[in-house]
Design an enzyme around this catalytic site. Structure first.
Site, mmCIF file in Angstrom:
data_model
loop_
_atom_site.group_PDB
_atom_site.id
_atom_site.type_symbol
_atom_site.label_atom_id
_atom_site.label_comp_id
_atom_site.label_asym_id
_atom_site.label_seq_id
_atom_site.Cartn_x
_atom_site.Cartn_y
_atom_site.Cartn_z
ATOM 1 N N ASP A 82 -10.555 0.642 -12.233
ATOM 2 C CA ASP A 82 -9.970 -0.451 -11.414
ATOM 3 C C ASP A 82 -10.257 -1.966 -12.059
ATOM 4 O O ASP A 82 -11.518 -2.355 -12.293
ATOM 5 C CB ASP A 82 -10.533 -0.149 -10.259
ATOM 6 N N HIS A 83 -9.192 -2.614 -12.208
ATOM 7 C CA HIS A 83 -9.337 -3.880 -12.719
ATOM 8 C C HIS A 83 -9.972 -4.080 -13.807
ATOM 9 O O HIS A 83 -10.922 -4.779 -13.950
ATOM 10 C CB HIS A 83 -9.876 -4.669 -11.322
ATOM 11 N N HIS A 179 -7.961 -9.071 -1.825
ATOM 12 C CA HIS A 179 -9.254 -8.215 -2.033
ATOM 13 C C HIS A 179 -10.286 -8.852 -0.866
ATOM 14 O O HIS A 179 -10.321 -10.013 -0.461
ATOM 15 C CB HIS A 179 -9.714 -8.734 -3.256
ATOM 16 N N GLY A 180 -11.004 -8.088 -0.439
ATOM 17 C CA GLY A 180 -12.223 -8.505 0.333
ATOM 18 C C GLY A 180 -11.931 -8.438 1.755
ATOM 19 O O GLY A 180 -11.064 -7.966 2.355
ATOM 20 N N HIS A 207 -3.056 -3.119 -3.768
ATOM 21 C CA HIS A 207 -4.417 -3.405 -3.978
ATOM 22 C C HIS A 207 -4.569 -4.487 -2.466
ATOM 23 O O HIS A 207 -3.878 -4.947 -2.134
ATOM 24 C CB HIS A 207 -4.735 -4.138 -5.232
ATOM 25 N N GLY A 208 -6.143 -4.266 -2.583
ATOM 26 C CA GLY A 208 -6.412 -5.008 -1.119
ATOM 27 C C GLY A 208 -6.058 -4.243 0.071
ATOM 28 O O GLY A 208 -5.669 -5.176 1.254
ATOM 29 N N SER A 210 -8.029 -2.728 2.107
ATOM 30 C CA SER A 210 -8.811 -2.995 3.411
ATOM 31 C C SER A 210 -8.601 -4.190 4.246
ATOM 32 O O SER A 210 -8.434 -5.084 4.016
ATOM 33 C CB SER A 210 -10.366 -3.051 2.807
ATOM 34 N N ASN A 229 -5.132 1.019 -2.736
ATOM 35 C CA ASN A 229 -6.708 0.859 -3.354
ATOM 36 C C ASN A 229 -7.399 0.419 -2.021
ATOM 37 O O ASN A 229 -6.869 -0.624 -1.313
ATOM 38 C CB ASN A 229 -6.843 -0.103 -4.343
ATOM 39 N N THR A 232 -13.543 -2.779 0.424
ATOM 40 C CA THR A 232 -14.431 -3.434 1.240
ATOM 41 C C THR A 232 -14.530 -2.670 2.557
ATOM 42 O O THR A 232 -15.510 -2.712 3.016
ATOM 43 C CB THR A 232 -13.585 -4.833 1.530
#
Length: 323
Positions: A82-83, A179-180, A207-208, A210, A229, A232
């Site tokens: 990942d990343h 993200h986060g 992505h991101g 959460s 994905n 968090t």
């Protein structure tokens, strides 16, 4: 059954569903993810972040155990870096027989992103390994505003051009997630996502995931997202489970000889109690449930990289770009 990202996402595209890609950090989270996939009879992608390969202990053991679990699973399981931003870690993941790698050069100018991505595609595809890349840039939740993401959203025309030039197997796009932990309310640009899906021929990745909200995720899946994905959300749930356990039993004995010691393991900031925190989050996602019922589906071929070490060991010279 250990399979590639390309196989997983092509099958997801045919079935119109999304494959979950939870990040794992240690043995406990790895077991939880695979057990959740088995329980739901759903395919899954084990996401291992680049930072895990920078840890000497995790680098040595986590990929080996993950691969063994994937091979023994009765549902399709992929392992994805990942990343990956470092050339070293990207090649290392290929050496360690990940079935796919994500190169993330999304912060670079377009032409440099293309050049870096093509270099990894050249190496990985030679070994049958899938490659994911990112165009546009998924930022951090702390930078979110009331109006959503300020910039970095994927341009559909650029996404089409990027996919064609690089020949990646999956493309991560920026359509409003972060993200986060979100500072504001998640606002996804579904019109943009639909336009990208209509123009780009490779499976799309979000992505991101959460904290984005199940309604948003289901809509994104309906509009063509094939890999989701999450990270968090797993950490938050794990933290809450441990906090709850300590509140209910503040005198818990944590000596190694105590039976209660088995419920807690620490690795960095990730804490998992009986694996259930991760497992429950994975199993609550309806967009990945019930999509795969048998390990005998002929569309999947077992991924086994028997010559990776020899090929990569012979790879000489410095990377052409400063990763």
């Amino acid at each position: 059954m250990y399979v590639t990202l390309k196989q997983l996402l092509e099958h997801a595209e045919q079935g119109g569903y999304t494959v979950l890609a939870p990040n794992v950090f240690n043995l406990e989270s790895l077991i939880a993810v695979v057990e959740a996939a088995e329980a739901e009879r759903a395919p899954v992608i084990i996401a291992i972040g680049e930072s895990r390969l920078k840890d000497s202990q995790l680098q040595k053991y986590l990929p080996v155990v993950a691969r063994q679990m994937a091979q023994e699973a009765t549902v399709p399981v992929g392992i994805n870096l990942d990343h990956g931003k470092s050339y070293h870690e990207l090649v290392l993941a290929i050496q360690k027989e990940f079935s796919s790698v994500m190169i993330d050069a999304s912060m670079c100018p377009y032409e440099e992103n293309v050049a870096r991505t093509k270099e990894i595609v050249k190496i990985a595809h030679e070994l049958g390994i899938s490659v994911e890349a990112e165009i546009g840039h998924v930022g951090q939740g702390e930078d979110y505003t009331e109006n959503g993401v300020a910039d970095g959203l994927t341009e559909p025309e650029m996404a089409k051009r990027f996919a064609e030039e690089t020949q990646v197997d999956a493309l991560a796009v920026a359509v409003g997630t972060a993200h986060g932990v979100y500072k504001g309310t998640p606002k996804l640009d579904f019109d943009r996502l639909k336009e990208i899906y209509d123009m780009v021929e490779v499976p799309l990745v979000l992505h991101g995931g959460s904290g984005t909200g199940m309604e948003n995720l289901i809509r994104a899946s309906e509009l063509g997202i094939r890999k989701l994905n999450i990270n968090t959300e797993l950490l938050i749930e794990a933290r809450e489970q441990v906090r709850k356990e300590l509140q209910e039993n503040p005198e818990i004995e944590i000596s190694v000889s105590s039976p209660s010691y088995a419920w807690i393991r620490l690795h960095g900031t990730a804490v998992f109690e009986n694996n259930m925190a991760v497992k429950e989050v994975c199993m609550q996602n309806p967009i990945v449930k019930g999509q795969y019922q048998t390990a005998d589906n002929p569309i999947f071929e077992v991924f086994y990289l028997d010559n990776a070490h020899g090929v990569i060991a012979d790879f000489s010279g410095n990377p052409p770009y400063e990763f």
